[in-house]
Design an enzyme around this catalytic site. Structure first.
Site, PDB file in Angstrom:
ATOM      1  N   GLY A  31       0.800  -1.273   0.153  1.00  0.00           N
ATOM      2  CA  GLY A  31       0.080  -0.044   0.049  1.00  0.00           C
ATOM      3  C   GLY A  31       0.793   1.351   0.189  1.00  0.00           C
ATOM      4  O   GLY A  31       0.316   2.329  -0.735  1.00  0.00           O
ATOM      5  N   ASP A  33       3.617   2.042  -1.549  1.00  0.00           N
ATOM      6  CA  ASP A  33       4.180   2.213  -2.672  1.00  0.00           C
ATOM      7  C   ASP A  33       3.213   2.548  -3.605  1.00  0.00           C
ATOM      8  O   ASP A  33       3.370   3.540  -4.441  1.00  0.00           O
ATOM      9  CB  ASP A  33       5.042   0.976  -3.015  1.00  0.00           C
ATOM     10  CG  ASP A  33       6.099   0.501  -2.289  1.00  0.00           C
ATOM     11  OD1 ASP A  33       6.600   1.380  -1.342  1.00  0.00           O
ATOM     12  OD2 ASP A  33       6.693  -0.298  -2.336  1.00  0.00           O
ATOM     13  N   THR A  34       2.160   2.088  -3.767  1.00  0.00           N
ATOM     14  CA  THR A  34       1.352   2.341  -5.167  1.00  0.00           C
ATOM     15  C   THR A  34      -0.212   2.378  -4.715  1.00  0.00           C
ATOM     16  O   THR A  34      -0.896   2.309  -5.774  1.00  0.00           O
ATOM     17  CB  THR A  34       1.683   1.054  -6.080  1.00  0.00           C
ATOM     18  OG1 THR A  34       1.254  -0.165  -5.558  1.00  0.00           O
ATOM     19  CG2 THR A  34       3.027   0.851  -6.248  1.00  0.00           C
ATOM     20  N   ARG A  35      -0.603   2.332  -3.533  1.00  0.00           N
ATOM     21  CA  ARG A  35      -2.038   2.542  -3.450  1.00  0.00           C
ATOM     22  C   ARG A  35      -2.732   3.433  -4.213  1.00  0.00           C
ATOM     23  O   ARG A  35      -3.981   3.298  -4.649  1.00  0.00           O
ATOM     24  CB  ARG A  35      -2.360   2.284  -1.901  1.00  0.00           C
ATOM     25  CG  ARG A  35      -4.054   2.374  -1.556  1.00  0.00           C
ATOM     26  CD  ARG A  35      -4.094   2.488   0.043  1.00  0.00           C
ATOM     27  NE  ARG A  35      -3.448   1.353   0.445  1.00  0.00           N
ATOM     28  CZ  ARG A  35      -4.333  -0.092   0.873  1.00  0.00           C
ATOM     29  NH1 ARG A  35      -4.990   0.002   0.328  1.00  0.00           N
ATOM     30  NH2 ARG A  35      -3.838  -0.827   1.397  1.00  0.00           N
ATOM     31  N   GLU A  97       1.030 -13.082   1.867  1.00  0.00           N
ATOM     32  CA  GLU A  97       0.230 -13.135   0.932  1.00  0.00           C
ATOM     33  C   GLU A  97       0.590 -14.013  -0.395  1.00  0.00           C
ATOM     34  O   GLU A  97      -0.156 -14.778  -1.053  1.00  0.00           O
ATOM     35  CB  GLU A  97      -0.564 -11.857   0.422  1.00  0.00           C
ATOM     36  CG  GLU A  97      -1.574 -11.281   1.191  1.00  0.00           C
ATOM     37  CD  GLU A  97      -1.973  -9.977   0.493  1.00  0.00           C
ATOM     38  OE1 GLU A  97      -2.585  -9.290   1.424  1.00  0.00           O
ATOM     39  OE2 GLU A  97      -1.424  -9.555  -0.784  1.00  0.00           O
TER      40      GLU A  97
END
Length: 603
Positions: A31, A33-35, A97
């Site tokens: 999240g 980094d790129t959310r 994950e």
């Protein structure tokens, strides 16, 4: 051409790999980094494309382990898109994950699609945990258990080897094009869906295993395998199970079901070609005017990528020609599977492998029957005796086991007993209708009449002896029997005897029984009590073409009594076959053992 015969496989259950999928895409990312940038744009693009997409909205650091809702989302997603950014490996939750996603993929035999997206990070860095990943793992080595760190490293190495997408040095406008490509790749993957296969399949493991081995051999040859057997033996189910296990390892795939049925429709062969092209071209529709044009377009489509093609229920060469006429143009390594009841097709189109499907064993049959009758793999105690008798009646044919089991689900023992008694006289109509397809497809009434004669009078007899008798009745027996073998209606055993599955025999006799309610108005009479009554009452008709009577099969009648007279045959003008045993004719002679006569006039 190698012949592979189905051995007696060990019992096993195989269920559909497709399962329940709530989401089309599970989106995994770090999240921080790129959310709010790339991942948000990618999520929006997925949603706009109509894909149900899961992403975790929780920006707060999670506790130990993955939240249950995330576990469920991974389990119930068709695909996972993993966005690897520079600091992805810093998050132990992202790494957990990743491990779970790859476990999901392994457990479903490649049914779950994983697409790694390398966002401003090199795949080699992910694979070897170098660059920014090296710093992250240096921290993990100090704070996390070594087995967990080892599992993370192995997961990163595994996922980096998958076919993925790489974005480096983002320039203005390039990112949006990159996202469109990702959406297209996922769309193409989702368009290639596994086929629906019934749960609780029995005796499938070794059957599927043999064909899987053939499909997965590293070979550049274009191979053709035929799955061959009688109606209801499980050819289509085997083909679907094999397809589901292997279609994702090919660049394109198509399962063309019920080809016989489709080809009988107007412009049916063109429909088949159109469907094939749509499947291979990921849903793109192409207009085809005729079979010749279709072949040209198929040649273009299959010459550039390795494909898996299944042609289900083929029964005529023109159906094969509509696709395989361009066999030499298939891309190297492509594989073609054909299911058929037609033995003659085994000699067509340079077939390399044949898989002859056998019936289920007694143990497998009882298990399959029980799944449909009781919802478990064994009978309920009070029903064991009747279950075993019904399984014997089915003769290892999966179709019959499923139909009869399902029809008796939840019924009382009393009804089971009555159903079994009825089956001994009148076969199940649903089973008969499905088996009758092979009979109806015989090319003329000559072969149909020959089949009915054999079903009523000649099972278990020597082929040459049958030919000698029936050739005298204006049949072309040798070629006719070969046509019946071609349709899986009869077989010739190792002793040259003509054999037939009991349910196929029952289908033939049921066709005759349905000719009339009265036995004397039917073309063939094989029940000895019916034959005795017809001869005693002298009510035979010109409909009767064949009649059999063995007085030993009528124990309540005294065979020494003068009860039959030769003028009982006077109205049977079409009688061709007469089989009398253990009958004493005081005025003529005694008829011994087996005797067949050709009777063009009354006896």
């Amino acid at each position: 051409m190698a012949l592979v015969r189905a051995a007696d496989p060990q019992t096993s259950s195989v269920s559909s790999t497709s399962g329940y999928c709530r989401y089309h895409v599970f989106l995994s990312f770090r999240g921080q980094d790129t959310r709010k940038t790339f991942t948000d744009h990618l999520y929006t693009a997925f949603v706009n494309a109509g894909f149900r997409t899961f992403r975790d909205y929780d920006e707060v650091e999670r506790g130990e382990g993955i939240k249950p809702e995330l576990q469920k989302a991974i389990k119930h997603s068709r695909t996972s898109v993993i966005v690897f950014s520079k600091d992805y490996a810093s998050s132990r939750w992202c790494l957990d994950e990743l491990v779970m996603i790859l476990e999901r993929k392994r457990k479903t035999s490649d049914d779950h699609v994983v697409l790694p997206v390398f966002y401003d990070v090199y795949p080699s860095h992910v694979k070897k945990q170098t660059g920014s990943l090296a710093k992250a793992f240096a921290r993990h080595q100090k704070t996390q258990p070594l087995p967990k760190v080892k599992a993370w490293r192995e997961a990163l190495a595994e996922v980096a080897d998958l076919a993925g997408m790489v974005l480096q040095n983002q320039a203005h406008g390039y990112e949006s094009k990159f996202i469109k490509k990702i959406v297209k790749v996922i769309g193409d993957k989702l368009s290639r869906t596994p086929l629906s296969v019934a749960p609780n399949l029995v005796g499938m493991h070794s059957r599927v295993e043999r064909i899987n081995f053939w499909l997965q051999r590293r070979s550049t040859d274009v191979g053709i395998l035929v799955i061959y057997g009688m109606s209801g033996i499980g050819k289509t189910t085997i083909a679907k199970t094999v397809y589901n296990s292997n279609f994702r390892i090919f660049e394109g795939s198509s399962f063309l079901e019920n080809i016989k049925e489709v080809s009988d429709q107007p412009n049916g062969l063109v429909q088949i070609q159109t469907q094939l092209l749509s499947d291979i071209l990921n849903g793109r529709k192409m207009k085809i005017s005729n079979v010749s044009e279709g072949l040209i377009k198929i040649e273009d489509a299959i010459s550039s990528k390795r494909v898996l093609l299944v042609l289900d229920d083929v029964d005529h060469l023109d159906q094969l020609d509509a696709v395989l006429q361009v066999k030499d143009r298939f891309y190297p390594g492509s594989k073609i599977i054909i299911t058929t009841r037609r033995a003659r097709l085994l000699k067509a189109h340079q077939i390399t492998e044949v898989y002859a499907v056998g019936t289920l064993t007694q143990k497998e049959s009882l298990e399959l029957f029980s799944w449909h009758a009781f919802g478990q793999d064994h009978p309920v105690e009070d029903y064991i005796e009747y279950s075993e008798k019904l399984v014997d009646h089915c003769g290892g044919l999966p179709l019959a086991l499923k139909v009869l089991g399902s029809s008796l689900l939840g019924e009382s023992v009393c009804l089971w007993k009555s159903a079994l008694e009825k089956l001994e006289v009148i076969p199940n109509g649903e089973i008969i209708n499905k088996l009758r397809v092979s009979y109806d497809s015989l090319q003329d009434d000559h072969d149909q009449k020959l089949f009915l004669h054999i079903a009523c009078f000649f099972i278990g007899m020597d082929k040459d002896y049958i030919a000698k008798i029936l050739d005298g009745c204006d049949f072309y027996t040798i070629v006719g029997i070969q046509n019946l073998i071609d349709r899986c209606l009869v077989i010739i055993d190792g002793w040259d005897k003509v054999r037939m599955h009991d349910l196929i025999r029952g289908m033939g006799r049921e066709i005759v029984r349905l000719e009339s309610k009265e036995p004397w108005k039917r073309s063939r009479v094989w029940h000895h009590k019916d034959s005795f009554k017809i001869l005693k009452e002298k009510n035979g008709t010109e409909t009767i073409e064949g009649l059999v009577l063995d007085m030993h099969m009528c124990p309540t009648i005294n065979s020494n009594e003068k009860v039959l007279e030769t003028n009982a045959f006077s109205r049977m003008q079409e009688l061709k076959l007469l089989h009398l045993s253990h009958i004493l004719y005081p005025l003529i002679f005694r008829w011994e053992a087996l005797l067949f006569l050709k009777c063009n006039t009354a006896v």
